[in-house]
Write a protein that holds these residues in place. Structure first.
Motif, PDB file in Angstrom:
ATOM      1  N   LEU A   1      -1.460 -15.678   1.352  1.00  0.00           N
ATOM      2  CA  LEU A   1      -2.266 -14.651   0.687  1.00  0.00           C
ATOM      3  C   LEU A   1      -3.103 -13.878   1.697  1.00  0.00           C
ATOM      4  O   LEU A   1      -3.235 -12.648   1.603  1.00  0.00           O
ATOM      5  CB  LEU A   1      -3.172 -15.295  -0.359  1.00  0.00           C
ATOM      6  CG  LEU A   1      -2.498 -15.771  -1.644  1.00  0.00           C
ATOM      7  CD1 LEU A   1      -3.503 -16.526  -2.518  1.00  0.00           C
ATOM      8  CD2 LEU A   1      -1.914 -14.592  -2.411  1.00  0.00           C
ATOM      9  N   LEU A   2      -3.686 -14.577   2.669  1.00  0.00           N
ATOM     10  CA  LEU A   2      -4.497 -13.916   3.677  1.00  0.00           C
ATOM     11  C   LEU A   2      -3.657 -12.959   4.522  1.00  0.00           C
ATOM     12  O   LEU A   2      -4.081 -11.839   4.828  1.00  0.00           O
ATOM     13  CB  LEU A   2      -5.183 -14.949   4.578  1.00  0.00           C
ATOM     14  CG  LEU A   2      -6.303 -15.770   3.940  1.00  0.00           C
ATOM     15  CD1 LEU A   2      -6.818 -16.815   4.922  1.00  0.00           C
ATOM     16  CD2 LEU A   2      -7.457 -14.868   3.502  1.00  0.00           C
ATOM     17  N   ARG A   3      -2.464 -13.411   4.911  1.00  0.00           N
ATOM     18  CA  ARG A   3      -1.576 -12.538   5.689  1.00  0.00           C
ATOM     19  C   ARG A   3      -1.181 -11.310   4.884  1.00  0.00           C
ATOM     20  O   ARG A   3      -1.186 -10.181   5.393  1.00  0.00           O
ATOM     21  CB  ARG A   3      -0.316 -13.300   6.118  1.00  0.00           C
ATOM     22  CG  ARG A   3      -0.366 -13.888   7.497  1.00  0.00           C
ATOM     23  CD  ARG A   3       1.014 -14.314   7.971  1.00  0.00           C
ATOM     24  NE  ARG A   3       1.716 -15.114   6.986  1.00  0.00           N
ATOM     25  CZ  ARG A   3       1.677 -16.434   6.928  1.00  0.00           C
ATOM     26  NH1 ARG A   3       0.937 -17.103   7.784  1.00  0.00           N
ATOM     27  NH2 ARG A   3       2.360 -17.083   6.011  1.00  0.00           N
ATOM     28  N   SER A   4      -0.830 -11.529   3.620  1.00  0.00           N
ATOM     29  CA  SER A   4      -0.420 -10.403   2.771  1.00  0.00           C
ATOM     30  C   SER A   4      -1.556  -9.411   2.597  1.00  0.00           C
ATOM     31  O   SER A   4      -1.345  -8.186   2.645  1.00  0.00           O
ATOM     32  CB  SER A   4       0.051 -10.924   1.403  1.00  0.00           C
ATOM     33  OG  SER A   4       1.187 -11.749   1.532  1.00  0.00           O
ATOM     34  N   ALA A   5      -2.779  -9.923   2.388  1.00  0.00           N
ATOM     35  CA  ALA A   5      -3.937  -9.037   2.240  1.00  0.00           C
ATOM     36  C   ALA A   5      -4.193  -8.279   3.529  1.00  0.00           C
ATOM     37  O   ALA A   5      -4.487  -7.074   3.513  1.00  0.00           O
ATOM     38  CB  ALA A   5      -5.168  -9.854   1.844  1.00  0.00           C
ATOM     39  N   GLY A   6      -4.081  -8.965   4.673  1.00  0.00           N
ATOM     40  CA  GLY A   6      -4.282  -8.298   5.960  1.00  0.00           C
ATOM     41  C   GLY A   6      -3.265  -7.201   6.192  1.00  0.00           C
ATOM     42  O   GLY A   6      -3.602  -6.110   6.675  1.00  0.00           O
ATOM     43  N   ARG A   7      -2.024  -7.458   5.823  1.00  0.00           N
ATOM     44  CA  ARG A   7      -0.982  -6.452   6.010  1.00  0.00           C
ATOM     45  C   ARG A   7      -1.147  -5.270   5.048  1.00  0.00           C
ATOM     46  O   ARG A   7      -0.871  -4.119   5.409  1.00  0.00           O
ATOM     47  CB  ARG A   7       0.392  -7.100   5.824  1.00  0.00           C
ATOM     48  CG  ARG A   7       0.726  -8.103   6.924  1.00  0.00           C
ATOM     49  CD  ARG A   7       2.037  -8.831   6.694  1.00  0.00           C
ATOM     50  NE  ARG A   7       2.299  -9.764   7.792  1.00  0.00           N
ATOM     51  CZ  ARG A   7       3.410 -10.490   7.900  1.00  0.00           C
ATOM     52  NH1 ARG A   7       4.349 -10.401   6.965  1.00  0.00           N
ATOM     53  NH2 ARG A   7       3.575 -11.311   8.928  1.00  0.00           N
ATOM     54  N   GLU A   8      -1.605  -5.564   3.831  1.00  0.00           N
ATOM     55  CA  GLU A   8      -1.858  -4.480   2.874  1.00  0.00           C
ATOM     56  C   GLU A   8      -2.965  -3.565   3.384  1.00  0.00           C
ATOM     57  O   GLU A   8      -2.834  -2.332   3.352  1.00  0.00           O
ATOM     58  CB  GLU A   8      -2.252  -5.057   1.513  1.00  0.00           C
ATOM     59  CG  GLU A   8      -2.600  -3.987   0.484  1.00  0.00           C
ATOM     60  CD  GLU A   8      -3.327  -4.518  -0.730  1.00  0.00           C
ATOM     61  OE1 GLU A   8      -3.476  -3.759  -1.708  1.00  0.00           O
ATOM     62  OE2 GLU A   8      -3.770  -5.677  -0.704  1.00  0.00           O
ATOM     63  N   ILE A   9      -4.052  -4.154   3.848  1.00  0.00           N
ATOM     64  CA  ILE A   9      -5.184  -3.359   4.343  1.00  0.00           C
ATOM     65  C   ILE A   9      -4.771  -2.578   5.584  1.00  0.00           C
ATOM     66  O   ILE A   9      -5.097  -1.395   5.734  1.00  0.00           O
ATOM     67  CB  ILE A   9      -6.383  -4.274   4.631  1.00  0.00           C
ATOM     68  CG1 ILE A   9      -6.918  -4.850   3.316  1.00  0.00           C
ATOM     69  CG2 ILE A   9      -7.492  -3.526   5.367  1.00  0.00           C
ATOM     70  CD1 ILE A   9      -7.923  -5.969   3.501  1.00  0.00           C
ATOM     71  N   TYR A  10      -4.037  -3.223   6.475  1.00  0.00           N
ATOM     72  CA  TYR A  10      -3.577  -2.549   7.697  1.00  0.00           C
ATOM     73  C   TYR A  10      -2.691  -1.351   7.355  1.00  0.00           C
ATOM     74  O   TYR A  10      -2.786  -0.295   7.981  1.00  0.00           O
ATOM     75  CB  TYR A  10      -2.813  -3.546   8.566  1.00  0.00           C
ATOM     76  CG  TYR A  10      -2.132  -2.932   9.760  1.00  0.00           C
ATOM     77  CD1 TYR A  10      -2.842  -2.643  10.924  1.00  0.00           C
ATOM     78  CD2 TYR A  10      -0.758  -2.655   9.738  1.00  0.00           C
ATOM     79  CE1 TYR A  10      -2.209  -2.095  12.028  1.00  0.00           C
ATOM     80  CE2 TYR A  10      -0.124  -2.103  10.837  1.00  0.00           C
ATOM     81  CZ  TYR A  10      -0.856  -1.826  11.982  1.00  0.00           C
ATOM     82  OH  TYR A  10      -0.227  -1.271  13.071  1.00  0.00           O
ATOM     83  N   GLY A  11      -1.826  -1.518   6.360  1.00  0.00           N
ATOM     84  CA  GLY A  11      -0.881  -0.465   6.031  1.00  0.00           C
ATOM     85  C   GLY A  11      -1.448   0.658   5.189  1.00  0.00           C
ATOM     86  O   GLY A  11      -0.834   1.727   5.109  1.00  0.00           O
ATOM     87  N   SER A  12      -2.614   0.458   4.577  1.00  0.00           N
ATOM     88  CA  SER A  12      -3.123   1.462   3.640  1.00  0.00           C
ATOM     89  C   SER A  12      -4.498   2.018   4.000  1.00  0.00           C
ATOM     90  O   SER A  12      -4.965   2.951   3.347  1.00  0.00           O
ATOM     91  CB  SER A  12      -3.190   0.867   2.224  1.00  0.00           C
ATOM     92  OG  SER A  12      -4.045  -0.269   2.186  1.00  0.00           O
ATOM     93  N   MET A  13      -5.147   1.473   5.026  1.00  0.00           N
ATOM     94  CA  MET A  13      -6.484   1.947   5.390  1.00  0.00           C
ATOM     95  C   MET A  13      -6.473   2.396   6.844  1.00  0.00           C
ATOM     96  O   MET A  13      -6.502   1.570   7.773  1.00  0.00           O
ATOM     97  CB  MET A  13      -7.531   0.863   5.163  1.00  0.00           C
ATOM     98  CG  MET A  13      -7.609   0.393   3.722  1.00  0.00           C
ATOM     99  SD  MET A  13      -9.143  -0.454   3.327  1.00  0.00           S
ATOM    100  CE  MET A  13     -10.322   0.902   3.447  1.00  0.00           C
ATOM    101  N   PRO A  14      -6.425   3.708   7.083  1.00  0.00           N
ATOM    102  CA  PRO A  14      -6.312   4.227   8.452  1.00  0.00           C
ATOM    103  C   PRO A  14      -7.436   3.771   9.368  1.00  0.00           C
ATOM    104  O   PRO A  14      -7.198   3.526  10.559  1.00  0.00           O
ATOM    105  CB  PRO A  14      -6.346   5.753   8.247  1.00  0.00           C
ATOM    106  CG  PRO A  14      -5.938   5.972   6.835  1.00  0.00           C
ATOM    107  CD  PRO A  14      -6.438   4.791   6.080  1.00  0.00           C
ATOM    108  N   MET A  15      -8.663   3.643   8.835  1.00  0.00           N
ATOM    109  CA  MET A  15      -9.771   3.256   9.712  1.00  0.00           C
ATOM    110  C   MET A  15      -9.631   1.835  10.223  1.00  0.00           C
ATOM    111  O   MET A  15     -10.016   1.531  11.356  1.00  0.00           O
ATOM    112  CB  MET A  15     -11.117   3.456   8.999  1.00  0.00           C
ATOM    113  CG  MET A  15     -11.402   2.491   7.859  1.00  0.00           C
ATOM    114  SD  MET A  15     -10.473   2.883   6.370  1.00  0.00           S
ATOM    115  CE  MET A  15     -11.362   4.347   5.824  1.00  0.00           C
ATOM    116  N   VAL A  16      -9.049   0.945   9.410  1.00  0.00           N
ATOM    117  CA  VAL A  16      -8.845  -0.433   9.845  1.00  0.00           C
ATOM    118  C   VAL A  16      -7.708  -0.508  10.855  1.00  0.00           C
ATOM    119  O   VAL A  16      -7.827  -1.147  11.907  1.00  0.00           O
ATOM    120  CB  VAL A  16      -8.553  -1.348   8.641  1.00  0.00           C
ATOM    121  CG1 VAL A  16      -8.303  -2.774   9.104  1.00  0.00           C
ATOM    122  CG2 VAL A  16      -9.714  -1.318   7.654  1.00  0.00           C
TER     123      VAL A  16
END
Length: 333
Positions: A45-60
């Motif tokens: 779940l943590l990996r999936s959340a990290g990848r979602e945020i990385y792929g959808s939030m340009p500032m991150v």
């Protein structure tokens, strides 16, 4: 009640936690090792959340890229400093060519690029593995992402539990009594492609923050909920801005509907019969729209005004983002 117990009851705990206080939620039971707190399902779940945020939030994603560029960049190149200059030139030339193909996949997965991707992976996924290989007598390396170190049999472990007597199966690894990993299970596309690799033959790359931590977690883990809230706010704000920006006029009337007689006033003729200029009653704006509102009072026509997002909310989101970046060890500025 003993004397010490009565003193404690009267004074309360030395360090207050709020547990049992109606104004605070009870403290969760976290008094176990890190590996017990984070099982394979939690890591996924943590990996999936990290990848979602990385792929959808340009500032991150930009912060992760900037960290990788500043820490690794394109600067890990061989430089010879010995006395035999001629041998050094030959060795340097050979190493530069070798580093381009050290990864089993070849270019563009060079030594330098893999270091950069590895830095991003630590922030996004929390870990990765490097498997040294002998390919026709030539040293090569395979880079493996964290989701492949897993169990084929679910959380219970299945056949993996008793595979190696004396070892404990934990989060894709078999560990000894001291918690040292002895074997890793690396999943393939199918069960027959799975590999059990001795820990001495594979390099596990992660940044531990706990003594009992055996698997890596993304650096953005402390701010995952804040980043998800920020993402939702940005999406909702953009949706509202798109809707509101299409409105140009608000008309309040008794019916809350367009005036059927409006077409009468939209004659293409710009002059009255006596030659005087017609008074403009309705103007249609390109790609704009009119919102009709039913009103019990006087009819009214006004321009549509909106303030999205309000400055107070923008400042609040900036404050949340500061905390998220701090958890990544990266300044907001």
């Amino acid at each position: 009640m003993s004397f010490l117990s009565s003193i404690k009851s009267a004074m309360g705990s030395l360090y207050r936690t709020g547990d049992g206080d109606k104004h605070y939620a009870n403290v969760p039971e976290f008094d176990v090792s890190h590996d017990e707190l984070l099982e394979l399902a939690d890591l996924s779940l943590l990996r999936s959340a990290g990848r979602e945020i990385y792929g959808s939030m340009p500032m991150v994603a930009g912060a992760m890229h900037e960290k990788a560029t500043n820490s690794v960049g394109q600067h890990w190149l061989p430089i010879y400093s010995g006395k035999d200059k001629e041998w050094g030139r030959a060795a340097t030339a050979w190493l530069k060519e070798y580093l381009k193909v050290m990864d089993v996949r070849g270019m563009p997965h060079s030594f330098v690029n893999n270091h950069w991707v590895g830095s991003v992976t630590l922030d996004r996924d929390g870990e990765y593995f490097i498997l040294p290989l002998n390919v026709n007598g030539f040293p090569r390396f395979q880079f493996i992402e964290g989701h492949r170190c897993d169990s084929r049999y679910g959380l219970a472990g299945g056949a993996d539990v008793d595979r190696f007597p004396g070892l404990t199966f934990s989060n894709g690894r078999w560990v000894n009594a001291e918690g040292r990993p002895i074997f890793f299970r690396i999943l393939g596309k199918t069960e027959k492609d799975d590999r059990i690799i001795p820990a001495r033959n594979i390099i596990h790359v992660y940044d531990p923050r706990w003594f009992s931590q055996g698997r890596g977690v993304p650096s953005i883990v402390q701010g995952i909920l804040d980043w998800k809230d920020t993402k939702k706010f940005r999406e909702n704000t953009k949706t509202a801005a798109n809707v509101f920006s299409s409105l140009t006029i608000v008309e309040k009337n008794a019916t809350g509907k367009p005036n059927k007689a409006a077409d009468y006033f939209q004659s293409k003729d710009s002059a009255n019969s006596d030659g005087t200029e017609k008074k403009l009653l309705i103007e249609e704006y390109l790609k704009g729209s009119i919102r009709y509102i039913r009103a019990n009072g006087k009819d009214d026509i006004q321009s549509f005004k909106y303030d999205t997002p309000p400055s107070e909310m923008t400042n609040f989101i900036d404050s949340i983002m500061r905390g998220g970046f701090a958890g990544m060890d990266w300044p907001f500025e």
